[in-house]
Write a protein that holds these residues in place. Structure first.
Motif, PDB file in Angstrom:
ATOM      1  N   LYS A  49       3.324  40.859   6.005  1.00 27.42           N
ATOM      2  CA  LYS A  49       4.321  41.678   6.696  1.00 27.42           C
ATOM      3  C   LYS A  49       4.750  41.046   8.017  1.00 27.42           C
ATOM      4  CE  LYS A  49       2.799  45.952   4.517  1.00 27.42           C
ATOM      5  NZ  LYS A  49       2.149  47.276   4.682  1.00 27.42           N
ATOM      6  N   MET A  50       3.801  40.424   8.712  1.00 30.80           N
ATOM      7  CA  MET A  50       4.125  39.737   9.961  1.00 30.80           C
ATOM      8  C   MET A  50       5.161  38.651   9.722  1.00 30.80           C
ATOM      9  SD  MET A  50       3.478  36.587  11.509  1.00 30.80           S
ATOM     10  CE  MET A  50       2.048  36.014  10.623  1.00 30.80           C
ATOM     11  N   ALA A  51       4.969  37.863   8.662  1.00 32.67           N
ATOM     12  CA  ALA A  51       5.891  36.773   8.351  1.00 32.67           C
ATOM     13  C   ALA A  51       7.285  37.310   8.029  1.00 32.67           C
ATOM     14  CB  ALA A  51       5.355  35.949   7.186  1.00 32.67           C
ATOM     15  N   GLU A  52       7.339  38.437   7.320  1.00 31.32           N
ATOM     16  CA  GLU A  52       8.629  39.046   7.001  1.00 31.32           C
ATOM     17  C   GLU A  52       9.347  39.491   8.273  1.00 31.32           C
ATOM     18  OE1 GLU A  52       7.656  42.255   4.424  1.00 31.32           O
ATOM     19  OE2 GLU A  52       7.236  40.977   2.686  1.00 31.32           O
ATOM     20  N   MET A  53       8.601  40.081   9.187  1.00 31.91           N
ATOM     21  CA  MET A  53       9.186  40.564  10.426  1.00 31.91           C
ATOM     22  C   MET A  53       9.703  39.425  11.289  1.00 31.91           C
ATOM     23  SD  MET A  53       6.226  43.391  11.165  1.00 31.91           S
ATOM     24  CE  MET A  53       6.819  43.935  12.749  1.00 31.91           C
ATOM     25  N   VAL A  54       8.913  38.359  11.412  1.00 32.41           N
ATOM     26  CA  VAL A  54       9.323  37.208  12.218  1.00 32.41           C
ATOM     27  C   VAL A  54      10.573  36.564  11.639  1.00 32.41           C
ATOM     28  CG1 VAL A  54       8.683  34.841  12.846  1.00 32.41           C
ATOM     29  CG2 VAL A  54       7.065  36.714  13.199  1.00 32.41           C
ATOM     30  N   LYS A  55      10.628  36.466  10.331  1.00 33.30           N
ATOM     31  CA  LYS A  55      11.808  35.874   9.682  1.00 33.30           C
ATOM     32  C   LYS A  55      13.064  36.684   9.981  1.00 33.30           C
ATOM     33  CE  LYS A  55      13.569  34.438   5.142  1.00 33.30           C
ATOM     34  NZ  LYS A  55      13.257  34.351   3.683  1.00 33.30           N
ATOM     35  N   LYS A  56      12.957  38.013   9.913  1.00 33.08           N
ATOM     36  CA  LYS A  56      14.112  38.865  10.181  1.00 33.08           C
ATOM     37  C   LYS A  56      14.507  38.834  11.653  1.00 33.08           C
ATOM     38  CE  LYS A  56      13.232  42.033   6.340  1.00 33.08           C
ATOM     39  NZ  LYS A  56      12.815  43.415   5.947  1.00 33.08           N
ATOM     40  N   MET A  57      13.506  38.895  12.533  1.00 32.81           N
ATOM     41  CA  MET A  57      13.814  38.891  13.965  1.00 32.81           C
ATOM     42  C   MET A  57      14.446  37.579  14.416  1.00 32.81           C
ATOM     43  SD  MET A  57      10.833  40.965  16.024  1.00 32.81           S
ATOM     44  CE  MET A  57       9.377  40.304  15.228  1.00 32.81           C
ATOM     45  N   SER A  58      14.094  36.483  13.751  1.00 33.49           N
ATOM     46  CA  SER A  58      14.620  35.170  14.132  1.00 33.49           C
ATOM     47  C   SER A  58      15.884  34.818  13.361  1.00 33.49           C
ATOM     48  CB  SER A  58      13.560  34.092  13.899  1.00 33.49           C
ATOM     49  OG  SER A  58      13.277  33.964  12.512  1.00 33.49           O
ATOM     50  N   ASN A  59      16.376  35.762  12.590  1.00 34.67           N
ATOM     51  CA  ASN A  59      17.567  35.511  11.770  1.00 34.67           C
ATOM     52  C   ASN A  59      17.338  34.347  10.801  1.00 34.67           C
ATOM     53  OD1 ASN A  59      20.210  36.240  11.014  1.00 34.67           O
ATOM     54  ND2 ASN A  59      21.112  34.646  12.290  1.00 34.67           N
ATOM     55  N   ALA A 262      10.093  30.561  24.066  1.00 33.94           N
ATOM     56  CA  ALA A 262       9.552  31.820  24.559  1.00 33.94           C
ATOM     57  C   ALA A 262       9.910  33.007  23.670  1.00 33.94           C
ATOM     58  CB  ALA A 262      10.030  32.071  25.988  1.00 33.94           C
ATOM     59  N   ASN A 263      11.138  33.025  23.167  1.00 33.02           N
ATOM     60  CA  ASN A 263      11.538  34.178  22.344  1.00 33.02           C
ATOM     61  C   ASN A 263      10.787  34.211  21.013  1.00 33.02           C
ATOM     62  OD1 ASN A 263      13.073  31.855  21.576  1.00 33.02           O
ATOM     63  ND2 ASN A 263      14.537  33.154  20.498  1.00 33.02           N
ATOM     64  N   TYR A 264      10.446  33.042  20.456  1.00 30.38           N
ATOM     65  CA  TYR A 264       9.683  33.019  19.207  1.00 30.38           C
ATOM     66  C   TYR A 264       8.241  33.482  19.449  1.00 30.38           C
ATOM     67  CZ  TYR A 264      13.274  30.596  16.463  1.00 30.38           C
ATOM     68  OH  TYR A 264      14.409  30.274  15.776  1.00 30.38           O
ATOM     69  N   LYS A 265       7.697  33.102  20.623  1.00 34.16           N
ATOM     70  CA  LYS A 265       6.358  33.582  20.966  1.00 34.16           C
ATOM     71  C   LYS A 265       6.343  35.107  21.033  1.00 34.16           C
ATOM     72  CE  LYS A 265       4.930  29.527  23.672  1.00 34.16           C
ATOM     73  NZ  LYS A 265       4.605  29.024  25.028  1.00 34.16           N
ATOM     74  N   GLU A 266       7.382  35.666  21.648  1.00 30.06           N
ATOM     75  CA  GLU A 266       7.463  37.126  21.774  1.00 30.06           C
ATOM     76  C   GLU A 266       7.607  37.788  20.410  1.00 30.06           C
ATOM     77  OE1 GLU A 266       7.105  40.473  24.061  1.00 30.06           O
ATOM     78  OE2 GLU A 266       7.034  38.400  24.751  1.00 30.06           O
ATOM     79  N   MET A 267       8.403  37.194  19.533  1.00 30.63           N
ATOM     80  CA  MET A 267       8.546  37.716  18.174  1.00 30.63           C
ATOM     81  C   MET A 267       7.201  37.725  17.460  1.00 30.63           C
ATOM     82  SD  MET A 267      11.937  35.770  16.799  1.00 30.63           S
ATOM     83  CE  MET A 267      13.451  35.706  17.768  1.00 30.63           C
ATOM     84  N   LEU A 268       6.484  36.605  17.591  1.00 28.27           N
ATOM     85  CA  LEU A 268       5.212  36.462  16.892  1.00 28.27           C
ATOM     86  C   LEU A 268       4.194  37.485  17.387  1.00 28.27           C
ATOM     87  CD1 LEU A 268       3.701  34.801  14.777  1.00 28.27           C
ATOM     88  CD2 LEU A 268       3.035  33.206  16.587  1.00 28.27           C
ATOM     89  N   VAL A 269       4.065  37.631  18.694  1.00 26.45           N
ATOM     90  CA  VAL A 269       3.117  38.592  19.261  1.00 26.45           C
ATOM     91  C   VAL A 269       3.470  40.011  18.830  1.00 26.45           C
ATOM     92  CG1 VAL A 269       2.315  39.653  21.407  1.00 26.45           C
ATOM     93  CG2 VAL A 269       2.458  37.167  21.223  1.00 26.45           C
ATOM     94  N   ALA A 271       5.186  40.977  16.162  1.00 27.66           N
ATOM     95  CA  ALA A 271       4.959  41.151  14.725  1.00 27.66           C
ATOM     96  C   ALA A 271       3.480  41.229  14.392  1.00 27.66           C
ATOM     97  CB  ALA A 271       5.620  40.008  13.953  1.00 27.66           C
ATOM     98  N   MET A 272       2.649  40.435  15.077  1.00 27.61           N
ATOM     99  CA  MET A 272       1.211  40.505  14.828  1.00 27.61           C
ATOM    100  C   MET A 272       0.658  41.869  15.212  1.00 27.61           C
ATOM    101  SD  MET A 272      -0.378  36.727  15.787  1.00 27.61           S
ATOM    102  CE  MET A 272       0.246  36.665  17.467  1.00 27.61           C
ATOM    103  N   LYS A 273       1.092  42.380  16.349  1.00 34.01           N
ATOM    104  CA  LYS A 273       0.587  43.674  16.815  1.00 34.01           C
ATOM    105  C   LYS A 273       1.027  44.800  15.892  1.00 34.01           C
ATOM    106  CE  LYS A 273      -0.081  46.125  21.201  1.00 34.01           C
ATOM    107  NZ  LYS A 273       0.265  46.133  22.653  1.00 34.01           N
ATOM    108  N   ALA A 274       2.284  44.766  15.467  1.00 37.84           N
ATOM    109  CA  ALA A 274       2.799  45.819  14.584  1.00 37.84           C
ATOM    110  C   ALA A 274       2.135  45.793  13.219  1.00 37.84           C
ATOM    111  CB  ALA A 274       4.313  45.670  14.440  1.00 37.84           C
ATOM    112  N   SER A 275       1.980  44.600  12.649  1.00 36.82           N
ATOM    113  CA  SER A 275       1.389  44.503  11.312  1.00 36.82           C
ATOM    114  C   SER A 275      -0.103  44.816  11.334  1.00 36.82           C
ATOM    115  CB  SER A 275       1.628  43.113  10.712  1.00 36.82           C
ATOM    116  OG  SER A 275       1.025  42.100  11.490  1.00 36.82           O
TER     117      SER A 275
END
Length: 367
Positions: A49-59, A262-269, A271-275
Motif C-alpha cells: 500500500k505504501m508503494a501505491e501511495m508513493v506512486k500516486k503522490m509522485s504522479n 525533499a518532496n519524495y522524502k516527505e511522500m515516503l515518510v 506513506a509509511m506512516k499511513a500504511s
C-alpha cells in the motif's frame, strides 16, 4: 495549486505541493524486500500500500517495486540486503536482528511491554529525555545508524495470542518438558521455565502440531492463525503476554535516502506512516472476523489465560532476562529505563480509558 486526495483503506492522504513539485522530477525506481511472502497479509499489506501511495503522490515518478520472500529467498536477510544496497528498502521485524544488536528488540515489542497506543505514542510523541525529540524514533535512529539504514514503524499486529496448546496449562509443572515453537525473547523466557523450545519452519507447523511432534506453538492471532489451520488441531487457545504490540519496520538505505529530493522524502515518510496505521486496522478486522468463524466452526476451542503463578513466573523470568542484557549493554539499559518511565506515565491513562470502558460496557450489557 494542484491538490489530490488519495484514499487507501479508509486513510485519506492529502497531496498538494508534493505532487505538483514531482511532475517535472526524474523517475526514481526502488526495490523493497519483505521478510514474508507477498500473499501473507496483513504483514505484506503496508509495503504494498505504501508503494501505491508513493506512486500516486509522485504522479508516477517514484516507483517502488515490492518483492516478497518467495522472490528474495532470504526472509531473514532483509537488513543485510538493504544495508548493502541490493535493495533500497525492506519490510521486516526489528527483533529479528537481536543477534546483530540486542537493542533492536525494543522497536518491535517485549513481553509485558507497551500496548499499541502506548508504543505509537512512545515512537512519535513521548519525550522522557526532555530534549524536544520523540524518544522512540530517536533511539531507533541511534541503534540503526551503524547499519547505514533508517528504520520507521511499519505496522502493528496488536497483542498476539499466547499460543495453541494440545493440553491445558494448569501449573508451572505442565511447562516442564513441553515442546513448543516460540521464537525470540519469549522463547528464552519459556526455556527458563523448562519448555523445550524448538525452531520449525512455518510450512511445517500445522503437521508438527497435528502429529504431536510439538505440544504447542505461538503464531500471531485469529486473523493469521486461521490461515494456518491451527484451530483444527488444538483446542486450547491462550491469551497473550509475550508480544503485546508487535511493530513491524520499514528499512531504508541511507545512501539512497540522501539522494532523494525533499518532496519524495516527505511522500515516503507520509506513506509509511499511513500504511503502518492501516495494518493495525486490517489485522484487527481480520482477527475479529476469524474469531467469529472459529467459534462457529470449532466450538470445542477453549480460550484460556495462563494461571497467575505461571504468569508471575513468566514476568519474573522476563525481568531477569532483560536485566542480564542491561548489565552488559549500556544503551539497552538506557532504552529499557526510558520505556519503563513512559509506561509509568502512560499506563494509568490506559487503565482509566480503554480498560475501564471495556469493564463498564461488560457490566451494563450484563455479559
Amino acid at each position: 495549486m494542484l491538490k489530490k486526495v488519495l484514499k487507501l483503506s479508509g486513510i485519506a492522504v492529502v497531496s498538494s505541493m508534493l505532487l505538483a513539485s514531482s511532475v517535472q522530477a526524474k523517475t526514481v525506481r526502488w526495490r523493497l524486500a519483505m521478510s514474508w511472502p507477498s500473499t501473507l497479509t496483513p504483514l505484506a499489506s503496508p509495503p504494498i500500500k505504501m508503494a501505491e501511495m508513493v506512486k500516486k503522490m509522485s504522479n508516477g515518478k517514484f516507483i517502488i517495486k515490492v518483492e516478497g520472500s518467495e522472490k528474495t529467498k532470504a526472509p531473514l536477510g532483509v537488513l543485510d540486503m538493504v544495508k548493502q544496497g541490493a535493495y533500497q528498502m525492506g519490510h521486516s521485524g526489528s527483533y529479528y536482528w537481536k543477534g546483530k544488536d540486542i537493542n533492536t528488540i525494543w522497536f518491535t515489542t517485549v513481553p509485558f511491554g507497551m500496548t499499541v497506543a502506548e508504543q505509537y505514542a512512545w515512537f512519535y510523541y513521548a519525550d522522557e529525555n526532555h530534549d524536544g525529540k520523540p524518544d522512540g524514533m530517536e533511539y531507533m535512529k541511534k541503534v540503526y545508524d551503524k547499519f547505514g539504514v533508517l528504520s520507521f514503524p511499519g505496522g502493528n499486529t496488536g497483542v498476539q495470542m499466547g499460543g495453541w496448546f494440545r493440553k491445558p496449562i494448569n501449573s508451572l509443572a505442565d511447562l516442564k518438558g513441553l515442546k513448543m515453537r516460540i521464537p525470540g525473547l519469549a522463547g528464552e523466557v519459556m526455556s527458563k521455565l523448562g519448555v523445550k523450545v524448538v525452531n520449525i519452519p512455518g510450512g511445517e507447523l500445522y503437521t508438527s502440531l497435528d502429529r504431536g511432534v510439538i505440544d504447542a506453538l505461538e503464531w500471531v492471532g485469529p486473523g493469521m492463525d486461521i490461515k494456518m489451520g491451527f484451530n483444527k488441531v488444538a483446542k486450547y487457545y491462550y491469551t497473550g503476554w509475550h508480544e503485546p504490540a508487535s511493530e513491524m519496520q520499514f528499512l531504508v538505505n541511507k545512501r539512497a535516502w540522501n539522494k532523494l529530493p525533499a518532496n519524495y522524502k516527505e511522500m515516503l515518510v507520509t506513506a509509511m506512516k499511513a500504511s503502518a496505521a492501516d495494518m493495525y486496522m486490517e489485522n484487527f478486522a481480520d482477527s475479529a472476523n476469524a474469531w467469529a468463524k472459529m467459534k462457529k466452526d470449532n466450538p470445542d476451542i477453549k480460550v484460556k489465560t495462563f494461571p497467575k503463578p505461571v504468569l508471575k513466573a513468566m514476568y519474573n523470568a522476563t525481568q531477569n532476562l532483560l536485566q542480564g542484557y542491561a548489565n552488559k549493554n549500556k544503551l539497552f539499559a538506557e532504552i529499557w529505563a526510558n520505556q519503563k518511565a513512559w509506561i509509568k506515565k502512560a499506563r494509568p491513562w490506559s487503565m482509566m480509558s480503554i480498560y475501564k470502558y471495556l469493564q463498564t460496557s461488560k457490566e451494563v450489557e450484563g455479559k
